[in-house]
Design a protein around this motif. Structure first.
Motif, mmCIF file in Angstrom:
data_model
loop_
_atom_site.group_PDB
_atom_site.id
_atom_site.type_symbol
_atom_site.label_atom_id
_atom_site.label_comp_id
_atom_site.label_asym_id
_atom_site.label_seq_id
_atom_site.Cartn_x
_atom_site.Cartn_y
_atom_site.Cartn_z
ATOM 1 N N GLY A 25 134.442 43.393 30.315
ATOM 2 C CA GLY A 25 134.157 41.962 30.453
ATOM 3 C C GLY A 25 134.294 41.440 31.877
ATOM 4 O O GLY A 25 133.692 40.429 32.229
ATOM 5 N N LEU A 28 131.474 40.332 34.142
ATOM 6 C CA LEU A 28 130.868 39.005 33.996
ATOM 7 C C LEU A 28 131.832 37.954 34.531
ATOM 8 O O LEU A 28 133.040 38.160 34.527
ATOM 9 C CB LEU A 28 130.609 38.713 32.515
ATOM 10 C CG LEU A 28 129.787 39.756 31.774
ATOM 11 C CD1 LEU A 28 129.961 39.593 30.285
ATOM 12 C CD2 LEU A 28 128.333 39.617 32.160
ATOM 13 N N PRO A 29 131.322 36.810 34.995
ATOM 14 C CA PRO A 29 132.220 35.739 35.427
ATOM 15 C C PRO A 29 132.978 35.140 34.231
ATOM 16 O O PRO A 29 132.449 35.108 33.123
ATOM 17 C CB PRO A 29 131.287 34.705 36.058
ATOM 18 C CG PRO A 29 129.924 35.048 35.605
ATOM 19 C CD PRO A 29 129.912 36.486 35.203
ATOM 20 N N ALA A 30 134.220 34.690 34.474
ATOM 21 C CA ALA A 30 135.010 34.072 33.402
ATOM 22 C C ALA A 30 134.463 32.690 33.078
ATOM 23 O O ALA A 30 133.868 32.025 33.932
ATOM 24 C CB ALA A 30 136.469 33.975 33.808
ATOM 25 N N GLY A 31 134.665 32.249 31.838
ATOM 26 C CA GLY A 31 134.231 30.914 31.440
ATOM 27 C C GLY A 31 132.721 30.763 31.414
ATOM 28 O O GLY A 31 132.200 29.656 31.452
ATOM 29 N N ILE A 32 132.028 31.903 31.317
ATOM 30 C CA ILE A 32 130.563 31.892 31.373
ATOM 31 C C ILE A 32 129.978 31.200 30.128
ATOM 32 O O ILE A 32 130.521 31.307 29.039
ATOM 33 C CB ILE A 32 130.051 33.341 31.490
ATOM 34 C CG1 ILE A 32 128.573 33.374 31.868
ATOM 35 C CG2 ILE A 32 130.291 34.120 30.214
ATOM 36 C CD1 ILE A 32 128.100 34.760 32.267
ATOM 37 N N TRP A 34 126.699 30.866 27.623
ATOM 38 C CA TRP A 34 125.514 31.632 27.248
ATOM 39 C C TRP A 34 124.537 30.721 26.526
ATOM 40 O O TRP A 34 124.923 29.733 25.938
ATOM 41 C CB TRP A 34 125.896 32.806 26.357
ATOM 42 C CG TRP A 34 126.811 33.782 27.007
ATOM 43 C CD1 TRP A 34 128.154 33.626 27.228
ATOM 44 C CD2 TRP A 34 126.469 35.064 27.542
ATOM 45 N NE1 TRP A 34 128.667 34.736 27.852
ATOM 46 C CE2 TRP A 34 127.654 35.630 28.051
ATOM 47 C CE3 TRP A 34 125.268 35.785 27.613
ATOM 48 C CZ2 TRP A 34 127.666 36.893 28.641
ATOM 49 C CZ3 TRP A 34 125.297 37.028 28.196
ATOM 50 C CH2 TRP A 34 126.486 37.577 28.713
ATOM 51 N N LEU A 42 126.539 36.665 20.920
ATOM 52 C CA LEU A 42 127.923 36.650 21.393
ATOM 53 C C LEU A 42 128.826 35.882 20.435
ATOM 54 O O LEU A 42 129.957 36.297 20.168
ATOM 55 C CB LEU A 42 127.960 36.009 22.777
ATOM 56 C CG LEU A 42 129.108 36.446 23.675
ATOM 57 C CD1 LEU A 42 129.024 37.932 23.944
ATOM 58 C CD2 LEU A 42 129.090 35.672 24.967
ATOM 59 N N MET A 45 130.002 37.866 17.570
ATOM 60 C CA MET A 45 130.770 39.075 17.852
ATOM 61 C C MET A 45 132.087 39.188 17.079
ATOM 62 O O MET A 45 132.362 40.246 16.501
ATOM 63 C CB MET A 45 131.019 39.198 19.347
ATOM 64 C CG MET A 45 131.132 40.622 19.786
ATOM 65 S SD MET A 45 131.346 40.752 21.545
ATOM 66 C CE MET A 45 129.692 40.528 22.150
ATOM 67 N N SER B 97 133.211 39.096 25.061
ATOM 68 C CA SER B 97 133.346 37.849 24.319
ATOM 69 C C SER B 97 134.549 37.036 24.806
ATOM 70 O O SER B 97 134.476 35.817 24.974
ATOM 71 C CB SER B 97 133.486 38.174 22.831
ATOM 72 O OG SER B 97 133.743 37.023 22.090
ATOM 73 N N MET B 99 135.933 36.966 27.719
ATOM 74 C CA MET B 99 135.803 36.424 29.081
ATOM 75 C C MET B 99 135.417 34.946 29.086
ATOM 76 O O MET B 99 135.767 34.201 29.988
ATOM 77 C CB MET B 99 134.768 37.228 29.881
ATOM 78 C CG MET B 99 135.325 38.469 30.547
ATOM 79 S SD MET B 99 136.785 38.183 31.548
ATOM 80 C CE MET B 99 136.048 37.659 33.105
ATOM 81 N N ARG B 100 134.695 34.519 28.036
ATOM 82 C CA ARG B 100 134.329 33.095 27.950
ATOM 83 C C ARG B 100 135.559 32.210 27.875
ATOM 84 O O ARG B 100 135.516 31.041 28.222
ATOM 85 C CB ARG B 100 133.493 32.849 26.691
ATOM 86 C CG ARG B 100 132.118 33.450 26.727
ATOM 87 C CD ARG B 100 131.402 33.178 25.422
ATOM 88 N NE ARG B 100 132.173 33.716 24.293
ATOM 89 C CZ ARG B 100 131.993 33.352 23.022
ATOM 90 N NH1 ARG B 100 131.110 32.444 22.718
ATOM 91 N NH2 ARG B 100 132.709 33.906 22.068
ATOM 92 N N LEU B 102 138.593 32.920 29.274
ATOM 93 C CA LEU B 102 139.582 33.172 30.318
ATOM 94 C C LEU B 102 139.355 32.332 31.574
ATOM 95 O O LEU B 102 139.909 32.626 32.623
ATOM 96 C CB LEU B 102 139.612 34.666 30.694
ATOM 97 C CG LEU B 102 139.975 35.641 29.571
ATOM 98 C CD1 LEU B 102 140.151 37.048 30.118
ATOM 99 C CD2 LEU B 102 141.236 35.207 28.832
#
Lengths: 100, 236
Positions: A25, A28-32, A34, A42, A45, B97, B99-100, B102
């Protein structure tokens, strides 16, 4: 209390494999945020992963596990987590004792 | 907004406590399995120190079970490493999943948090992050007792050896099943829930029947994700 070099190497290999999976993970940037199909995939998931973990135990192990799973399913519909856990343990132990 | 941007010491403590409380049932379930892993490890010829080291460094119950099952001396490190890779592949999906959630974690804390991301901790963090921001304090609470219990349980099992009963006989493995099923049902109002559930569990069972082992988790998870991404959107 010794540590064998081959065993240590095996433990480190297992650690490297596990950590590599868990750090995917970070690519990828945090707090992304989508959108579209990616977002739908996602968001699904947690359910997709958890269902894939429990399904083989519940549906393809034996009738004791399937019946205990049905009890957990019914309980999870209405009851709080602690009650669901107690029902699961009792049902699994009971049905397995009957099956044995 | 200033209250949420600058958490007080009090709210940090509350968050930490919530995290600890969330894991208590999971700890009660995990400790007997840690004990079993410790007993299995000494049975396979590992020392007590090596057993504890494995739980501390790998910290992934399912892969430890599978690896110990096929453990020989001298340890085949490549085979065991690949086994851990396959069994833990689902954690790659889970970390993407997570990471969203954090965004509030300092950059250095993100890899640390992901190192401790076992199934239970991930599931509790995801569930928390849906309703409110996931804080580092809550996540630390999830790890604070769970991780030491896992390592201590393994050491206890290694010391006690094989005098121990099988936790499955007491239905203790169903604690995990109950927690996971409960968490699945907390998502039931989501669009596409039934489709994801059917695609994932159906695929996992089919793959499990053909090829028992860790692949069923990855195959089922991917099927559920693809079904949600490309299936009909129920309420978009």
């Amino acid at each position: 209390m010794s540590v064998d070099p081959d065993t240590l190497l095996a433990i480190l290999a297992m650690m490297a494999a596990t950590v590599a999976c868990r750090l995917v993970g970070l690519l990828l940037p945090a707090g992304i945020e989508w959108r579209g199909r990616l977002a739908a995939g996602l968001e699904a998931m947690p359910v997709a992963v958890l269902a894939a973990i429990v399904a083989p135990t519940l549906l393809a192990t034996g009738w004791a596990e399937t019946l205990a799973g049905a009890a957990v399913l019914l309980a999870a519909w209405r009851l709080p987590l602690t009650a669901v856990i107690v029902i699961g343990i009792v049902a699994a132990a009971g049905f397995r004792a009957l099956a044995a | 907004m200033s209250e949420t941007s600058f958490p007080t010491a009090d709210s940090t403590l509350t968050e930490f406590r919530d995290g600890v409380l969330a894991t208590l049932p999971a700890i009660a379930a995990a400790v007997p399995f840690a004990v079993l892993i410790g007993a299995l490890a000494v049975d396979r010829g590992l020392s007590i120190a090596e057993s504890g080291l494995m739980s501390a460094l790998v910290f992934a119950g399912a892969s430890q079970f599978v690896a110990l099952d096929g453990w020989t001396l001298p340890a085949p490190w490549l085979t065991l490493g690949l086994t851990a890779l396959v069994v833990n592949m689902r954690h790659g999906l889970m970390s993407v999943s997570l990471m969203r959630r954090l965004g509030r974690f300092p950059r250095w804390a993100r890899p640390v948090a992901l190192f401790f991301m076992v199934d239970e901790i991930w599931a509790f963090a995801e569930a928390r992050g849906r309703g409110r921001p996931l804080t580092p304090a809550f996540y630390a609470g999830l790890v604070a007792f769970f991780y030491p219990s896992w390592v201590a349980g393994t050491l206890a099992g290694a010391v006690l050896g094989r005098m121990l009963p099988d936790p499955k006989a007491f239905g203790l493995d169903f604690t995990f099943i109950a927690i996971f099923v409960f968490l699945i049902f907390t998502y039931r109002a989501r669009p596409g829930f039934a489709l994801t559930l059917l695609a994932s569990s159906g695929t996992a069972v089919l793959v499990h029947l053909v090829w028992p082992g860790a692949w069923s988790i990855m195959a089922g998870a991917l099927a559920g994700i693809l079904a949600a991404a490309f299936g009909p959107r129920a309420a978009s």
